[in-house]
Enzyme design. Structure first.
Site, PDB file in Angstrom:
ATOM      1  CG  ASN A   8      -1.733   1.197   1.425  1.00 43.89           C
ATOM      2  OD1 ASN A   8      -1.760   2.064   0.546  1.00 43.89           O
ATOM      3  ND2 ASN A   8      -2.410   1.301   2.546  1.00 43.89           N
ATOM      4  CD1 TRP A   9       3.384   0.917  -2.913  1.00 46.08           C
ATOM      5  CD2 TRP A   9       3.529   2.129  -4.794  1.00 46.08           C
ATOM      6  NE1 TRP A   9       4.054   0.168  -3.846  1.00 46.08           N
ATOM      7  CE2 TRP A   9       4.163   0.882  -5.008  1.00 46.08           C
ATOM      8  CE3 TRP A   9       3.493   3.054  -5.840  1.00 46.08           C
ATOM      9  CZ2 TRP A   9       4.760   0.545  -6.224  1.00 46.08           C
ATOM     10  CZ3 TRP A   9       4.089   2.720  -7.065  1.00 46.08           C
ATOM     11  CH2 TRP A   9       4.716   1.478  -7.244  1.00 46.08           C
ATOM     12  CE  LYS A  10      -0.225   3.055   4.858  1.00 43.47           C
ATOM     13  NZ  LYS A  10      -0.110   3.101   6.314  1.00 43.47           N
ATOM     14  CG  HIS A  98      -5.859   1.750   5.324  1.00 39.04           C
ATOM     15  ND1 HIS A  98      -5.421   2.651   6.269  1.00 39.04           N
ATOM     16  CD2 HIS A  98      -4.838   0.875   5.131  1.00 39.04           C
ATOM     17  CE1 HIS A  98      -4.180   2.323   6.619  1.00 39.04           C
ATOM     18  NE2 HIS A  98      -3.809   1.258   5.942  1.00 39.04           N
ATOM     19  CD  GLU A 100      -2.896   5.310   6.984  1.00 36.18           C
ATOM     20  OE1 GLU A 100      -2.868   5.350   5.732  1.00 36.18           O
ATOM     21  OE2 GLU A 100      -1.961   4.846   7.665  1.00 36.18           O
ATOM     22  CD  GLU A 165      -3.375  -2.583   7.242  1.00 34.38           C
ATOM     23  OE1 GLU A 165      -2.287  -2.843   6.725  1.00 34.38           O
ATOM     24  OE2 GLU A 165      -3.971  -1.507   7.047  1.00 34.38           O
ATOM     25  N   GLY A 171       2.646   2.041  10.910  1.00 32.11           N
ATOM     26  CA  GLY A 171       3.635   3.120  10.801  1.00 32.11           C
ATOM     27  C   GLY A 171       4.320   3.455  12.117  1.00 32.11           C
ATOM     28  CB  SER A 210       5.334  -2.097  12.010  1.00 32.35           C
ATOM     29  OG  SER A 210       4.914  -0.762  12.295  1.00 32.35           O
TER      30      SER A 210
HETATM   31  P1  13P Z   1       3.106   0.221   7.718  1.00 31.70           P
HETATM   32  O1  13P Z   1       3.615  -1.047   7.081  1.00 31.70           O
HETATM   33  O2  13P Z   1       3.827   1.440   7.289  1.00 31.70           O
HETATM   34  O3  13P Z   1       2.997   0.065   9.206  1.00 31.70           O
HETATM   35  O4  13P Z   1       1.597   0.428   7.182  1.00 31.70           O
HETATM   36  C1  13P Z   1       0.703  -0.631   7.244  1.00 31.70           C
HETATM   37  C2  13P Z   1      -0.497  -0.270   6.468  1.00 31.70           C
HETATM   38  O5  13P Z   1      -1.261   0.614   6.844  1.00 31.70           O
HETATM   39  C3  13P Z   1      -0.744  -0.978   5.208  1.00 31.70           C
HETATM   40  O6  13P Z   1      -2.026  -0.743   4.722  1.00 31.70           O
END
Ligand code: 13P
Length: 250
Positions: A8-10, A98, A100, A165, A171, A210
């Site tokens: 997931n490149w966000k 997600h 976020e 998640e 993160g 993470s």
């Molecule tokens: P990280 O791997 O940066 O913790 O993010 C996880 C995530 O939100 C994947 O969708």
């Protein structure tokens, strides 16, 4: 079913960076192909890079997905993207719900449910995210929270992918312990069977939060872990591919 290793490149990746990352992943997956990568690979770039990345990865085994879609196919929704648009741009998958999006855009389970229906109608495979906050885990509510998200977000007949998640692991560099992951993935499996019947017994349940090359092998070896959803580490081809090498054919 093979494990799914999804990046997931966000909100990362201008054209040149996204192309460079896609090409490195392409080269790595082709090299690994001879040795037989045990997993399926997927990258989810920001909307603006989907068609570029899909063109670069065309003809490879690396899939492309979006990170969200609207609950309707088209209409007067300024700034939104419909699932048929993702499909048209070259995506075959979409991440939905997600944390976020749930936090920053106040997405509810009912909205995620509607988005899943829109994604499936457009021919996309949805990856539905669930997970508790730190406060919810500390107070022992994680199963209630995740069980409620699954019941509210997954429509009848759902046949996509679920990603667990934990919000506190995203993160932060903190990962859930293998025991916590085993307990939660076991609970999710049981819930999916109850909600969806036989199909709930086999669908992939990804772990996210993470995931790094250093912890991937042990996390991916936990029972009922069907792959990983990776944020930060998916932005470095070397790390993403190292994680993929830690996957197993489940
Ligand atoms: P990280 O791997 O940066 O913790 O993010 C996880 C995530 O939100 C994947 O969708």
């Amino acid at each position: 079913m093979r494990q799914l290793i999804a990046g997931n490149w966000k909100m990362h990746g201008l054209g040149a960076e996204a192309a460079a990352l896609a090409l490195l992943i392409k080269a790595g997956s082709i090299r690994a192909g001879a040795a037989g990568l045990a997993c399926e690979l997927l990258v989810c770039p920001p909307f603006t890079q989907i068609s570029n990345v899909a063109a670069l990865l065309a003809g490879t085994a690396v899939g492309v997905g979006g990170q969200d879609c609207h609950a309707t196919a088209q209409g007067a929704h300024t700034g939104d993207i419909g699932a048929p648009m993702l499909r048209d741009a070259g995506a075959g998958w979409v991440i939905l719900g997600h944390s976020e999006r749930r936090q920053n855009h106040r997405e509810t389970d009912a909205l995620v449910h509607a988005k899943v229906l829109a994604a499936v109608a457009a021919g996309l495979i949805p990856i539905v995210c669930v997970g508790e906050t730190e406060a919810e885990r500390v107070s022992g509510q994680q199963n209630d929270v995740v069980g409620g998200q699954l019941a509210g977000s997954l429509p009848d007949g759902f046949a996509g992918v679920v990603a667990y998640e934990p919000v506190w692991a995203i993160g932060t560099g903190k990962t859930a312990t293998e025991d916590d992951v085993a307990a939660m993935h076991g609970f999710i499996r049981q819930t999916l069977r109850r909600l969806l019947g036989d199909v709930g017994g086999t669908m992939r349940i990804l772990y996210g939060g993470s995931v790094r090359p250093a912890n991937a092998v042990s996390l991916l070896a936990v029972a009922e872990v069907g792959g990983a959803l990776i944020g930060g580490a998916s932005l470095k081809a070397e790390d993403f591919l190292a994680i993929a090498r830690g996957a197993r054919a489940a």
